[in-house]
Design a protein around this motif. Structure first.
Motif, short mmCIF file in Angstrom:
data_model
loop_
_atom_site.label_atom_id
_atom_site.label_comp_id
_atom_site.label_asym_id
_atom_site.label_seq_id
_atom_site.Cartn_x
_atom_site.Cartn_y
_atom_site.Cartn_z
N VAL A 123 35.19 71.19 24.18
CA VAL A 123 36.08 72.20 23.60
C VAL A 123 36.81 71.59 22.41
O VAL A 123 36.90 70.36 22.29
CB VAL A 123 37.11 72.72 24.63
CG1 VAL A 123 36.42 73.42 25.78
CG2 VAL A 123 37.98 71.59 25.13
N PRO A 124 37.35 72.42 21.51
CA PRO A 124 38.12 71.87 20.39
C PRO A 124 39.37 71.14 20.89
O PRO A 124 39.88 71.40 21.98
CB PRO A 124 38.50 73.12 19.59
CG PRO A 124 37.54 74.17 20.02
CD PRO A 124 37.22 73.87 21.44
N ARG A 125 39.87 70.26 20.08
CA ARG A 125 41.10 69.53 20.41
C ARG A 125 42.23 70.54 20.62
O ARG A 125 42.46 71.43 19.81
CB ARG A 125 41.45 68.59 19.25
CG ARG A 125 42.70 67.74 19.48
CD ARG A 125 42.85 66.71 18.37
NE ARG A 125 44.09 65.97 18.50
CZ ARG A 125 45.23 66.30 17.91
NH1 ARG A 125 45.27 67.38 17.14
NH2 ARG A 125 46.32 65.57 18.08
N GLY A 126 42.92 70.41 21.72
CA GLY A 126 43.99 71.35 22.05
C GLY A 126 43.61 72.34 23.12
O GLY A 126 44.45 72.85 23.84
N GLU A 418 55.29 66.47 17.44
CA GLU A 418 54.56 65.27 17.86
C GLU A 418 54.19 65.35 19.33
O GLU A 418 53.10 64.93 19.74
CB GLU A 418 55.38 64.02 17.58
CG GLU A 418 55.56 63.70 16.10
CD GLU A 418 54.23 63.53 15.39
OE1 GLU A 418 53.28 62.99 16.00
OE2 GLU A 418 54.14 63.93 14.21
N LYS A 419 55.09 65.88 20.14
CA LYS A 419 54.81 66.04 21.56
C LYS A 419 53.64 66.99 21.77
O LYS A 419 52.74 66.73 22.58
CB LYS A 419 56.05 66.57 22.28
CG LYS A 419 55.87 66.80 23.78
CD LYS A 419 57.20 67.25 24.40
CE LYS A 419 57.05 67.48 25.91
NZ LYS A 419 56.22 68.67 26.20
N MET A 420 53.63 68.09 21.04
CA MET A 420 52.56 69.06 21.17
C MET A 420 51.23 68.47 20.70
O MET A 420 50.17 68.75 21.29
CB MET A 420 52.88 70.32 20.37
CG MET A 420 54.05 71.12 20.91
SD MET A 420 53.80 71.65 22.63
CE MET A 420 52.29 72.57 22.47
N TRP A 428 42.73 70.15 28.04
CA TRP A 428 41.51 70.60 28.70
C TRP A 428 41.42 70.02 30.11
O TRP A 428 41.10 70.73 31.08
CB TRP A 428 40.28 70.20 27.88
CG TRP A 428 38.97 70.49 28.53
CD1 TRP A 428 38.05 69.58 28.97
CD2 TRP A 428 38.40 71.77 28.83
NE1 TRP A 428 36.95 70.21 29.51
CE2 TRP A 428 37.14 71.56 29.43
CE3 TRP A 428 38.82 73.08 28.63
CZ2 TRP A 428 36.32 72.60 29.85
CZ3 TRP A 428 38.01 74.13 29.04
CH2 TRP A 428 36.77 73.89 29.65
N LYS A 429 41.74 68.73 30.23
CA LYS A 429 41.72 68.09 31.54
C LYS A 429 42.77 68.72 32.45
O LYS A 429 42.54 68.95 33.63
CB LYS A 429 41.98 66.59 31.39
CG LYS A 429 41.85 65.82 32.68
CD LYS A 429 42.02 64.32 32.44
CE LYS A 429 41.86 63.54 33.74
NZ LYS A 429 42.01 62.07 33.53
N TYR A 430 43.94 69.02 31.87
CA TYR A 430 44.98 69.69 32.65
C TYR A 430 44.51 71.07 33.09
O TYR A 430 44.75 71.49 34.23
CB TYR A 430 46.26 69.81 31.83
CG TYR A 430 47.32 70.67 32.48
CD1 TYR A 430 47.99 70.24 33.61
CD2 TYR A 430 47.63 71.93 31.96
CE1 TYR A 430 48.96 71.03 34.23
CE2 TYR A 430 48.59 72.74 32.57
CZ TYR A 430 49.25 72.27 33.70
OH TYR A 430 50.19 73.05 34.31
N GLY A 431 43.83 71.78 32.21
CA GLY A 431 43.33 73.11 32.55
C GLY A 431 42.39 73.08 33.74
O GLY A 431 42.38 74.00 34.56
N MET A 432 41.61 72.00 33.87
CA MET A 432 40.70 71.88 35.00
C MET A 432 41.47 71.76 36.33
O MET A 432 40.98 72.18 37.38
CB MET A 432 39.78 70.66 34.83
CG MET A 432 38.80 70.77 33.67
SD MET A 432 37.64 72.15 33.79
CE MET A 432 38.45 73.38 32.74
N THR A 433 42.67 71.18 36.28
CA THR A 433 43.47 71.05 37.52
C THR A 433 44.04 72.39 37.97
O THR A 433 44.49 72.52 39.11
CB THR A 433 44.63 70.06 37.33
OG1 THR A 433 45.61 70.61 36.44
CG2 THR A 433 44.15 68.73 36.78
#
Length: 445
Positions: A123-126, A418-420, A428-433
C-alpha cells in the motif's frame, strides 16, 4: 449431532440480530417475538411486485401477486420514547450486540479458510488509500470482460463458494485473521419484507427520475451509479458533500425510506458485531469528522459516511479496486433484485480466487480498496441493483491532521506534522491489528 442441532436452533434465532437494527416502529417485545419466530413457507416466499418485475427473498420464481407497499406505522408515545432512546444510544455507543446475539450469530457462522492474506499486499506510505495502479491478479487481460464461473474455475483456478445468503460465513487467512465476512441477513420475516419493499421503492423512484440501465461507462461498470455522502480529495481544503444535480431529490427520497434505512442500519450493526476494533476506528474518526465539520452524521444509524447506489437493473461490475477507500477498511455491499443467484451476478474476489453466490437481500463485507472484485454475468431477464456503504481514506487523513491539509498542518503545527509523518510508516501494520480473528469471535461467546 449436537453441533448440527445447535446450528438449527441458532438459524431459527438468527433474527435476534434485529435487536441491533430493527425499525424504530418495533418495540423490544415485538422484536424479540419476531427474532424467535420460525419462518413459514408463505413468509419465506413473500414477493413484492411493482410494474413488470418481481423481487423476492426466495430463490424460486413466483407468479405475479398484488403489490405490497411500505405502510406508515402508528407509534404510541411509549414506542416513540423507546425509539428516541435507541437512537441516542446508537449515536453514542453504536450497535452494541447483546451476549445472546453474539452467541447465536457466531455459533451459526461457518469459517472459510483461504490462502490469501491481506497483510501481504503493498500500500502507499500512510495507508490512507490503496495503490491505484497495482496490477490485477491472475494475468487478467481485459478487466471489462464478462468472466463466466466455468471459465474462472477451469482456466484461472478459482473455487466456487455456495453460500446460502442467510447464515454468516467468515473468510480467514492461514493465521485465522478474518479479512472478509459474508454477513447474510436475519431470519426475521419482517427483514425479508424490508428488503423487498426497499427494492420496490428504489425502482419506483428511479423510474420516476428517468434512470434506465443505459449509462455512460465508468470505472466500475456499465450501469448508472450515484455516490452520496462525504468525500475528500482532488485538491479540496475540506471534505465536501457530493452533489448529484437533478437526481438529488430521488436519492434523498431513497435514503429517507424506512426500509432502506433498516438495511443500512443492519449492515452497520453487523460491522460492529464482527469487527469491533475496526468499527471503533471508523466510529472515532467519524465522530471527529462530524464535530470538525459541525454537521450531523450523514446516516443517522450507520457508521459509514458515504454510499453508492448502483441502479439500472443490470449491475455487473468490472474487475476493479476502490483504491480511494481506506485500504484496511471494510466496505459493505448489499445485493437487491429479482435474479437467480445460482446463475447471475456472483461476487468474484480475484486476489483470493473465490466466486461467491450472492442472493437478493444479503450483505457482504470486503476490503474493496485492496482486493480486486467484480461480478459474473447477469442472465437475460434477471434484474439486479446494489447499495455499497464505504469510507474514503482521505476523510481519515483529514481528521488525523486535525481538520487540515498536510500543507496547512506543516505550517501551523510542525510538531504534530512530524508525528503524523512518522506514523505513516506503521499505519498499515496497525490497521492489520484492527482486523478480528476467528478465535477472538469464539472467545467472545
Amino acid at each position: 449431532a449436537q453441533n448440527v442441532l445447535r446450528k438449527i436452533a441458532c438459524s431459527l434465532n438468527f433474527a435476534s440480530l434485529v435487536e441491533l437494527a430493527h425499525n424504530d416502529e418495533v418495540d423490544d417485545e415485538s422484536a424479540k417475538s419476531l427474532g424467535i419466530a420460525k419462518r413459514t413457507e408463505h413468509e419465506h416466499n413473500s414477493t413484492v411486485v411493482s410494474g413488470d418485475w418481481v423481487g423476492s427473498l426466495s430463490d424460486e420464481r413466483h407468479p405475479d401477486v398484488s403489490a405490497v407497499r411500505p405502510k406508515a406505522s402508528r407509534n404510541t408515545h411509549r414506542h416513540e420514547k423507546r425509539a428516541a432512546e435507541r437512537r441516542s444510544q446508537t449515536q453514542t455507543h453504536g450497535h452494541v450486540p447483546s451476549e445472546r446475539t453474539l452467541e447465536e450469530v457466531v455459533q451459526l457462522a461457518d469459517t472459510y479458510p483461504t490462502t490469501f492474506s491481506l497483510s501481504t499486499l503493498k500500500v502507499p506510505r500512510g495507508a490512507y488509500t490503496a495503490l491505484a495502479k497495482r496490477s490485477l491478479p491472475g494475468g487478467i487481460a481485459d478487466r471489462k470482460k464478462e468472466y463466466t464461473v466455468e471459465e474462472l474455475v477451469s482456466d484461472y483456478g478459482f473455487t466456487e463458494v455456495f453460500w446460502n445468503g442467510r447464515e454468516p460465513m467468515v473468510l480467514t487467512d492461514e493465521e485465522g485473521n478474518i479479512w472478509g465476512v459474508l454477513a447474510g441477513r436475519p431470519g426475521d420475516p419482517s427483514f425479508a419484507s424490508a428488503a423487498d419493499n426497499a427494492l420496490a421503492f428504489i425502482m419506483e423512484k428511479s423510474n420516476e427520475a428517468g434512470v434506465t440501465e443505459e449509462a455512460e461507462q465508468h470505472l466500475r461498470g456499465d450501469y448508472p451509479a450515484f455516490n452520496v455522502g462525504y468525500t475528500y480529495g482532488n485538491g479540496g481544503q475540506t471534505p465536501s458533500l457530493r452533489d448529484n444535480g437533478k437526481h438529488n431529490e430521488m436519492l434523498q427520497a431513497i435514503m429517507d425510506n424506512l426500509d432502506v434505512q433498516r438495511l443500512l442500519t443492519y449492515a452497520s450493526a453487523s460491522f460492529q458485531l464482527w469487527a469491533p476494533r475496526l468499527y471503533q476506528y471508523y466510529a472515532d474518526h467519524m465522530k471527529s469528522l462530524w464535530s470538525l465539520l459541525k454537521v450531523s452524521p450523514f446516516f443517522p444509524r450507520s457508521v459509514y459516511p458515504s454510499a453508492a447506489f448502483n441502479l439500472g437493473g443490470r449491475v455487473r461490475t468490472f474487475v476493479h479496486r476502490d483504491s480511494m477507500n481506506l485500504p484496511f477498511g471494510w466496505c459493505c455491499v448489499l445485493a437487491l433484485g429479482n435474479f437467480d443467484p445460482d446463475v447471475s451476478a456472483k461476487l468474484i474476489l480475484w486476489d483470493a480466487k473465490l466466486v461467491i453466490r450472492f442472493p437478493h437481500g444479503s450483505t457482504i463485507f470486503l476490503p474493496s480498496a485492496s482486493v480486486a472484485h467484480s461480478n459474473s454475468p447477469i442472465q437475460v431477464g434477471d434484474y439486479r441493483i446494489s447499495i455499497t456503504q464505504y469510507a474514503p481514506g482521505g476523510l481519515f487523513r483529514w481528521v488525523d491532521n486535525g481538520g487540515r491539509t498536510e500543507k496547512e498542518l506543516k505550517a501551523e503545527d510542525p510538531e504534530l506534522y512530524e508525528k503524523m509523518q512518522s506514523e505513516k510508516e506503521t499505519r498499515w501494520k496497525y490497521g492489520m491489528t484492527l482486523l478480528p480473528t476467528w478465535k477472538e469471535c469464539q472467545d467472545r461467546v
